[in-house]
Design a protein around this motif. Sequence first.
Motif, PDB file in Angstrom:
ATOM      1  N   VAL A   5       0.817  -1.207   0.000  1.00  0.00           N
ATOM      2  CA  VAL A   5       0.000   0.000   0.000  1.00  0.00           C
ATOM      3  C   VAL A   5       0.857   1.268   0.000  1.00  0.00           C
ATOM      4  CG1 VAL A   5      -0.223   0.147   2.526  1.00  0.00           C
ATOM      5  CG2 VAL A   5      -2.048   1.031   1.060  1.00  0.00           C
ATOM      6  N   TRP A   6       2.127   1.139   0.452  1.00  0.00           N
ATOM      7  CA  TRP A   6       2.885   2.378   0.680  1.00  0.00           C
ATOM      8  C   TRP A   6       3.186   3.233  -0.556  1.00  0.00           C
ATOM      9  CZ3 TRP A   6       7.605   2.776  -1.583  1.00  0.00           C
ATOM     10  CH2 TRP A   6       8.257   1.582  -1.924  1.00  0.00           C
ATOM     11  N   PRO A   7       3.420   2.649  -1.781  1.00  0.00           N
ATOM     12  CA  PRO A   7       3.732   3.577  -2.890  1.00  0.00           C
ATOM     13  C   PRO A   7       2.622   4.598  -3.131  1.00  0.00           C
ATOM     14  CG  PRO A   7       4.223   1.320  -3.507  1.00  0.00           C
ATOM     15  CD  PRO A   7       3.499   1.246  -2.209  1.00  0.00           C
ATOM     16  N   MET A  48      11.450   5.736 -13.832  1.00  0.00           N
ATOM     17  CA  MET A  48      11.863   4.682 -12.922  1.00  0.00           C
ATOM     18  C   MET A  48      10.791   3.612 -12.737  1.00  0.00           C
ATOM     19  SD  MET A  48      14.811   6.150 -11.827  1.00  0.00           S
ATOM     20  CE  MET A  48      15.245   5.556 -10.216  1.00  0.00           C
ATOM     21  N   GLY A  49       9.634   3.816 -13.393  1.00  0.00           N
ATOM     22  CA  GLY A  49       8.570   2.824 -13.257  1.00  0.00           C
ATOM     23  C   GLY A  49       7.797   2.934 -11.958  1.00  0.00           C
ATOM     24  N   TRP A  50       7.996   4.062 -11.237  1.00  0.00           N
ATOM     25  CA  TRP A  50       7.241   4.229  -9.990  1.00  0.00           C
ATOM     26  C   TRP A  50       5.744   4.358 -10.258  1.00  0.00           C
ATOM     27  CZ3 TRP A  50      10.727   8.758  -7.863  1.00  0.00           C
ATOM     28  CH2 TRP A  50      11.994   8.222  -7.549  1.00  0.00           C
ATOM     29  N   ASP A  51       5.425   5.016 -11.392  1.00  0.00           N
ATOM     30  CA  ASP A  51       4.001   5.278 -11.653  1.00  0.00           C
ATOM     31  C   ASP A  51       3.207   3.976 -11.699  1.00  0.00           C
ATOM     32  OD1 ASP A  51       5.342   4.555 -13.917  1.00  0.00           O
ATOM     33  OD2 ASP A  51       4.222   5.875 -15.272  1.00  0.00           O
ATOM     34  N   ASP A  52       3.837   2.950 -12.269  1.00  0.00           N
ATOM     35  CA  ASP A  52       3.165   1.658 -12.368  1.00  0.00           C
ATOM     36  C   ASP A  52       2.914   1.061 -10.982  1.00  0.00           C
ATOM     37  OD1 ASP A  52       2.155   0.137 -14.489  1.00  0.00           O
ATOM     38  OD2 ASP A  52       3.607  -1.454 -14.010  1.00  0.00           O
ATOM     39  N   ARG A  53       3.956   1.158 -10.122  1.00  0.00           N
ATOM     40  CA  ARG A  53       3.813   0.612  -8.764  1.00  0.00           C
ATOM     41  C   ARG A  53       2.753   1.379  -7.992  1.00  0.00           C
ATOM     42  NH1 ARG A  53       9.672  -0.323  -6.213  1.00  0.00           N
ATOM     43  NH2 ARG A  53       8.384  -1.375  -4.677  1.00  0.00           N
ATOM     44  N   ILE A  54       2.738   2.705  -8.190  1.00  0.00           N
ATOM     45  CA  ILE A  54       1.733   3.517  -7.500  1.00  0.00           C
ATOM     46  C   ILE A  54       0.335   3.125  -7.960  1.00  0.00           C
ATOM     47  CG2 ILE A  54       0.841   5.865  -7.243  1.00  0.00           C
ATOM     48  CD1 ILE A  54       3.802   6.807  -7.543  1.00  0.00           C
ATOM     49  N   ARG A  55       0.207   2.933  -9.279  1.00  0.00           N
ATOM     50  CA  ARG A  55      -1.110   2.596  -9.811  1.00  0.00           C
ATOM     51  C   ARG A  55      -1.580   1.247  -9.265  1.00  0.00           C
ATOM     52  NH1 ARG A  55      -0.872   4.519 -14.864  1.00  0.00           N
ATOM     53  NH2 ARG A  55       0.386   2.797 -15.530  1.00  0.00           N
ATOM     54  N   SER A  57      -0.611  -0.270  -6.525  1.00  0.00           N
ATOM     55  CA  SER A  57      -0.910  -0.220  -5.098  1.00  0.00           C
ATOM     56  C   SER A  57      -2.223   0.520  -4.860  1.00  0.00           C
ATOM     57  CB  SER A  57       0.274   0.394  -4.343  1.00  0.00           C
ATOM     58  OG  SER A  57      -0.020   1.664  -3.877  1.00  0.00           O
ATOM     59  N   GLY A  58      -2.467   1.564  -5.647  1.00  0.00           N
ATOM     60  CA  GLY A  58      -3.729   2.287  -5.518  1.00  0.00           C
ATOM     61  C   GLY A  58      -4.916   1.428  -5.917  1.00  0.00           C
ATOM     62  N   GLY A  59      -4.728   0.598  -6.950  1.00  0.00           N
ATOM     63  CA  GLY A  59      -5.818  -0.262  -7.404  1.00  0.00           C
ATOM     64  C   GLY A  59      -6.128  -1.356  -6.391  1.00  0.00           C
ATOM     65  N   THR A  60      -5.058  -1.914  -5.784  1.00  0.00           N
ATOM     66  CA  THR A  60      -5.262  -3.018  -4.844  1.00  0.00           C
ATOM     67  C   THR A  60      -5.903  -2.532  -3.549  1.00  0.00           C
ATOM     68  OG1 THR A  60      -3.199  -3.841  -5.746  1.00  0.00           O
ATOM     69  CG2 THR A  60      -4.108  -5.041  -3.883  1.00  0.00           C
ATOM     70  N   HIS A  61      -5.454  -1.380  -3.087  1.00  0.00           N
ATOM     71  CA  HIS A  61      -5.956  -0.881  -1.796  1.00  0.00           C
ATOM     72  C   HIS A  61      -6.838   0.336  -2.024  1.00  0.00           C
ATOM     73  CE1 HIS A  61      -2.931  -3.512   0.031  1.00  0.00           C
ATOM     74  NE2 HIS A  61      -2.122  -3.065  -0.895  1.00  0.00           N
ATOM     75  N   ALA A  62      -7.767   0.224  -2.985  1.00  0.00           N
ATOM     76  CA  ALA A  62      -8.549   1.387  -3.400  1.00  0.00           C
ATOM     77  C   ALA A  62      -9.228   2.074  -2.208  1.00  0.00           C
ATOM     78  CB  ALA A  62      -9.579   0.974  -4.439  1.00  0.00           C
ATOM     79  N   ARG A  63      -9.829   1.266  -1.330  1.00  0.00           N
ATOM     80  CA  ARG A  63     -10.595   1.868  -0.214  1.00  0.00           C
ATOM     81  C   ARG A  63      -9.691   2.660   0.715  1.00  0.00           C
ATOM     82  NH1 ARG A  63     -15.803  -1.601   1.529  1.00  0.00           N
ATOM     83  NH2 ARG A  63     -16.914  -1.090  -0.388  1.00  0.00           N
ATOM     84  N   THR A  64      -8.587   2.006   1.154  1.00  0.00           N
ATOM     85  CA  THR A  64      -7.661   2.681   2.066  1.00  0.00           C
ATOM     86  C   THR A  64      -7.155   3.964   1.425  1.00  0.00           C
ATOM     87  OG1 THR A  64      -6.932   0.426   2.448  1.00  0.00           O
ATOM     88  CG2 THR A  64      -5.717   2.172   3.576  1.00  0.00           C
ATOM     89  N   VAL A  65      -6.687   3.833   0.177  1.00  0.00           N
ATOM     90  CA  VAL A  65      -6.043   4.974  -0.468  1.00  0.00           C
ATOM     91  C   VAL A  65      -7.031   6.122  -0.645  1.00  0.00           C
ATOM     92  CG1 VAL A  65      -4.925   5.748  -2.582  1.00  0.00           C
ATOM     93  CG2 VAL A  65      -4.293   3.559  -1.567  1.00  0.00           C
ATOM     94  N   SER A  66      -8.283   5.815  -1.058  1.00  0.00           N
ATOM     95  CA  SER A  66      -9.206   6.935  -1.252  1.00  0.00           C
ATOM     96  C   SER A  66      -9.587   7.541   0.094  1.00  0.00           C
ATOM     97  CB  SER A  66     -10.446   6.524  -2.056  1.00  0.00           C
ATOM     98  OG  SER A  66     -10.780   5.200  -1.805  1.00  0.00           O
ATOM     99  N   GLY A  67      -9.670   6.696   1.130  1.00  0.00           N
ATOM    100  CA  GLY A  67      -9.938   7.236   2.467  1.00  0.00           C
ATOM    101  C   GLY A  67      -8.840   8.194   2.906  1.00  0.00           C
ATOM    102  N   VAL A  68      -7.582   7.773   2.701  1.00  0.00           N
ATOM    103  CA  VAL A  68      -6.451   8.627   3.072  1.00  0.00           C
ATOM    104  C   VAL A  68      -6.475   9.916   2.249  1.00  0.00           C
ATOM    105  CG1 VAL A  68      -3.939   8.806   3.044  1.00  0.00           C
ATOM    106  CG2 VAL A  68      -5.023   6.717   3.870  1.00  0.00           C
ATOM    107  N   ALA A  69      -6.823   9.803   0.964  1.00  0.00           N
ATOM    108  CA  ALA A  69      -6.853  10.993   0.113  1.00  0.00           C
ATOM    109  C   ALA A  69      -7.856  12.004   0.655  1.00  0.00           C
ATOM    110  CB  ALA A  69      -7.210  10.601  -1.324  1.00  0.00           C
ATOM    111  N   VAL A  70      -9.051  11.520   1.005  1.00  0.00           N
ATOM    112  CA  VAL A  70     -10.067  12.428   1.553  1.00  0.00           C
ATOM    113  C   VAL A  70      -9.566  13.042   2.856  1.00  0.00           C
ATOM    114  CG1 VAL A  70     -12.378  12.525   2.556  1.00  0.00           C
ATOM    115  CG2 VAL A  70     -12.007  11.299   0.426  1.00  0.00           C
ATOM    116  N   ALA A  71      -8.958  12.203   3.720  1.00  0.00           N
ATOM    117  CA  ALA A  71      -8.446  12.711   4.991  1.00  0.00           C
ATOM    118  C   ALA A  71      -7.389  13.786   4.756  1.00  0.00           C
ATOM    119  CB  ALA A  71      -7.868  11.566   5.805  1.00  0.00           C
ATOM    120  N   LEU A  72      -6.542  13.581   3.749  1.00  0.00           N
ATOM    121  CA  LEU A  72      -5.489  14.552   3.465  1.00  0.00           C
ATOM    122  C   LEU A  72      -6.078  15.883   2.990  1.00  0.00           C
ATOM    123  CD1 LEU A  72      -2.677  12.389   1.824  1.00  0.00           C
ATOM    124  CD2 LEU A  72      -2.568  13.653   3.973  1.00  0.00           C
TER     125      LEU A  72
END
Lengths: 381, 258
Positions: A5-7, A48-55, A57-72
């Motif tokens: 989830v971290w990327p 460096m291919g980070w964008d792929d890893r970010i995508r 990780s964002g796809g796998t943990h969609a709920r967590t990531v969108s929750g964090v985005a709203v919180a931010l």
Amino acid sequence: MIAPVWPALVALLVSTAGVLGLLLAEQQWAVIAIVIAAGVAMLMATRMGWDDRIRRSGGTHARTVSGVAVALVIGMTFVLREHNFALLMLCTVLLTIVAGLGLTIQFGHAGVVNFAGAAFFGIGAYAAAVLANKTALPHPLVILAGGACAALIGSVLVLPLLRTRGHYAALITIAFGILFKTFLEVNDALGGPQGLKVPGFVLFGHAFNDPIAIDDETEWSFYLAYAGLSLVIAAAAYVLVRRLERSWIGLAFDAVRLDETAAAAFGVNVAAWKIAAFSIGNFLIGLAGAAYAMMTGFVAPTSFTFGDSLILVSIVILGGLGNALGLVPAALIVVLLPEKLQVIQEYRFLLFALLVIVILLVRPGGLLPRPMRDYSAGESR
Amino acid sequence: MTAPLLDARALVVRFGGVTALDGLDLSVHTGETVGLIGPNGSGKTTFFNALTGFVRVAGGRAQLAGADITGLEPRRIAAFGIARTFQRLRLLLDLSVFDNLMLGQHLTLDHGPWSSLFARGRFAAAVRGQADVARTLLAAFSPGLPARLFEPARALTMIDRRRVEICRALIREPALLLLDEPSAGMTPDETAELMTDLLAVKAQRPALTVVIIEHDMGVIERVSDRCVVLDYGRKLAEGSYAEVAADPVVRRAYLGED
């Protein structure tokens, strides 16, 4: 292997910090430095291919990531609680994203062109002005009615749009946008060229235009309440668009955009899906317009020109046609930069035009190209 | 004798001054595979387009299982159980193989706004179910294809694209399958492979009725129960491959012998 989830979280944190810095920066050199840093970060991420890893990780943990985005974003508004102008910018970015989401459904998903985005934004704004001035309709309903009016008036364009393709359909929407502005200018009931005042948003007796007094010394900006409102609308619109995209409806939209003949051969009602996409899109654009009008307290024809429609289209293309997430960086660039960088204020149309051309040449998919439809997010639940 | 599944009578299609179909009669019985041959411009594809509603029919009528489908919109005709492929592939190349197959399932999928937005669990279950159906169908064509279900169609080779296009037409189990020159753009070996697949699929579905347009006479000989030869929008000859190939009129018009 399951993506960590971290990327995605790191990407979110870094971007939030950048946006916050941009909103608070007062020196021109600081703004320029942040813009350059963002550009470099984006290039590095791609190289460096980070964008792929970010995508992933964002796809796998969609709920967590969108929750964090709203919180931010909530955290960001809190940091900005005493900065009127920065909060106004933040709200404008959020509502621009909502309008961009409308265009994304129309243009990005179903392939229905709309070069009258500003006109539909204006319909929502004027509808809110009239309804809030003349009726006792509760204000949340006023905003919804703004969206409904845009969708309804948009249906006037449905017949000509279904009978034309490509350039001709584009011309029809351009003509509509220009007619709309002219109509506003000559219509005295709607205030003519001077426009109308719009009452501020009131929810359960709380007037959003009142500053929020914390104690005798501290007072928070009244835009804080509008930031909350914009965030709720933007989050709801984003969820709506993403869920439509990841449903059989989204697939029907894609089929209509990519190949009408093949779609019809398998029973797709091409006209009905185009009408659906056009109406949902106009509803979202009108919604954004209504909220914006109530926040700024004023509507006038000069805010809804063909140039403004082009800006909306350029946001959608810049971000990555069809990718709702791409609207965020695109709206930030297009809304924030001219306000923060006085040097480019006068040349902003020229610069946006150049930016869109450069993007189309070097990165045709936009800043964040639309990924293939991902069903795994649905399967994991 | 039972009534034919597809019954076209005196079909006429005109493009300006050109008569592309000139009173064509053609009927096909359930379970039959009919090969449609004829020189370029003889009206084969126009016949498919007339049946599926993509061109205006100026005269005559077409019935499917007794229902009149003449002049209906393509999407309505699809609901009667006609599925087709296109001479120039019409896959949605930017979408995954799965998405392409789901276009074939369009009429059976749930597009309700409520279930699309909120019943995410049910949608996920539907995706899993459809993916199983899709994998089984793809496996009948090529053992390697099911693993590529979620890859973009663009990443596939020509023969795999053809296979996916045929699967897209088959997945809703149509009554009538129209194949418009499936061998176009492929090597003879690939064509032979594809026809083996097709015969296997046909063997599993005895009720499936197929009309196939082909230029490759070998293909026609191998897969078709009956041959219809078109020329200038009219039926020139009809019969088994051997009968048609021996017909002097056909040899003159089509095979270029005198």
